[in-house]
Design a protein around this motif. Sequence first.
Motif, mmCIF file in Angstrom:
data_model
loop_
_atom_site.group_PDB
_atom_site.id
_atom_site.type_symbol
_atom_site.label_atom_id
_atom_site.label_comp_id
_atom_site.label_asym_id
_atom_site.label_seq_id
_atom_site.Cartn_x
_atom_site.Cartn_y
_atom_site.Cartn_z
ATOM 1 N N LYS A 67 9.735 35.423 75.624
ATOM 2 C CA LYS A 67 10.069 36.498 74.700
ATOM 3 C C LYS A 67 9.224 36.495 73.429
ATOM 4 O O LYS A 67 9.234 37.480 72.689
ATOM 5 N N ARG A 113 22.344 43.677 69.554
ATOM 6 C CA ARG A 113 22.790 42.290 69.734
ATOM 7 C C ARG A 113 22.175 41.639 70.969
ATOM 8 O O ARG A 113 22.177 40.416 71.099
ATOM 9 N N GLU A 114 21.651 42.461 71.888
ATOM 10 C CA GLU A 114 20.971 41.924 73.064
ATOM 11 C C GLU A 114 19.508 41.623 72.781
ATOM 12 O O GLU A 114 18.874 40.856 73.517
ATOM 13 N N PRO A 116 17.749 39.826 70.517
ATOM 14 C CA PRO A 116 17.252 38.446 70.343
ATOM 15 C C PRO A 116 17.128 37.658 71.632
ATOM 16 O O PRO A 116 16.376 36.687 71.691
ATOM 17 N N GLU A 117 17.866 38.051 72.681
ATOM 18 C CA GLU A 117 17.779 37.344 73.952
ATOM 19 C C GLU A 117 16.524 37.715 74.728
ATOM 20 O O GLU A 117 16.093 36.977 75.615
ATOM 21 N N ARG A 118 15.911 38.868 74.386
ATOM 22 C CA ARG A 118 14.799 39.368 75.194
ATOM 23 C C ARG A 118 13.499 39.551 74.416
ATOM 24 O O ARG A 118 12.449 39.760 75.017
ATOM 25 N N ALA A 140 19.911 36.130 63.658
ATOM 26 C CA ALA A 140 19.337 35.521 64.859
ATOM 27 C C ALA A 140 17.943 34.956 64.610
ATOM 28 O O ALA A 140 17.338 34.382 65.517
#
Length: 327
Positions: A67, A113-114, A116-118, A140
Amino acid sequence: MKQNKPSAQTATIREIARRAEVSIASVSRALNGKPGISDALRDKILTISREVAYQPSAAARQLISGKAAVVGISLGRQDIELRPYYILLYQHLTVALHQQGMVPIFFHHDQTRELPERAGAAILLGETGEDERPGVLRAAGIPFVRIGNAGEGFSVAPDDVSGLYQITRHLIQQGRVRIAFVGGELDVPRPQSRLSGYQQAMAEAELSEQLLSLPHRFTSDSLTSYRYLNRILNHDDPLPFDALVCATDELALGCVAALEDRGFRVPEEVAVTGFDDLPTLATGLTTVRQDIAAIAAMSVELLSEALAGKAPRHVSLPVALVLRETS
């Protein structure tokens, strides 16, 4: 008949397939992030691709680099329908990011909110009164840049105040004295906004302000302004304005259509101006030109500074007055 020699990239893909003992189709699925192979096989293929110095596509770079190479481009809450401005800006951002070896992916406001995961960084488009995105990303540890006149942090925007000041002064110098500003959410004060440029010019000329605050748009700014103006226009009554200063080209085009449909002449009875100078849409429209390509390039430059941990800064880019048939 002479056969075309395979490209270096094609030859490299074949070498990856040979070493991994799989088909070229499986290599393609791994390099382009497609389903149909196991995670273990995907990892094996990507490892071999690094060993043979394969030059991957954008999708493959995302997989190989993780990422860190991915930049989430996020729209504001009110921008569910992509305006032509955002479509053009997104195109320029995509080019600028690819030139730096980064991979852009799109996020809606509700997906913040999704992100930071990607993604390892973000560019935020659109402005809202209560925007939770900066707080979520800061918490994050995700560096980001805002496009628009924002508060703290990294941001870039056209010189909105100067643009609206110049275009309002142009109308005043033409002898217009009943000039109305057309925009949305005018009850929410924002520093360095296009509205403040209009207000500055009107105050200097000692003219009274008229603010036409539009409701949430239907499917586009043009349709919103058309329906709004169509409701308040009555050909039997004197016009309350002799010029309309619109916050965007799309709003201006809707106003022009409403005026002409009601039998008012533009610009003889009412001058109409926009902001953006969008290709095709702004043909014939007096407007303020902003350099969208330069905004995209500066956004990526600021993002690099944010990733490097440099001190935040705001960059205001110059605009230009474009005079055409509507004033």
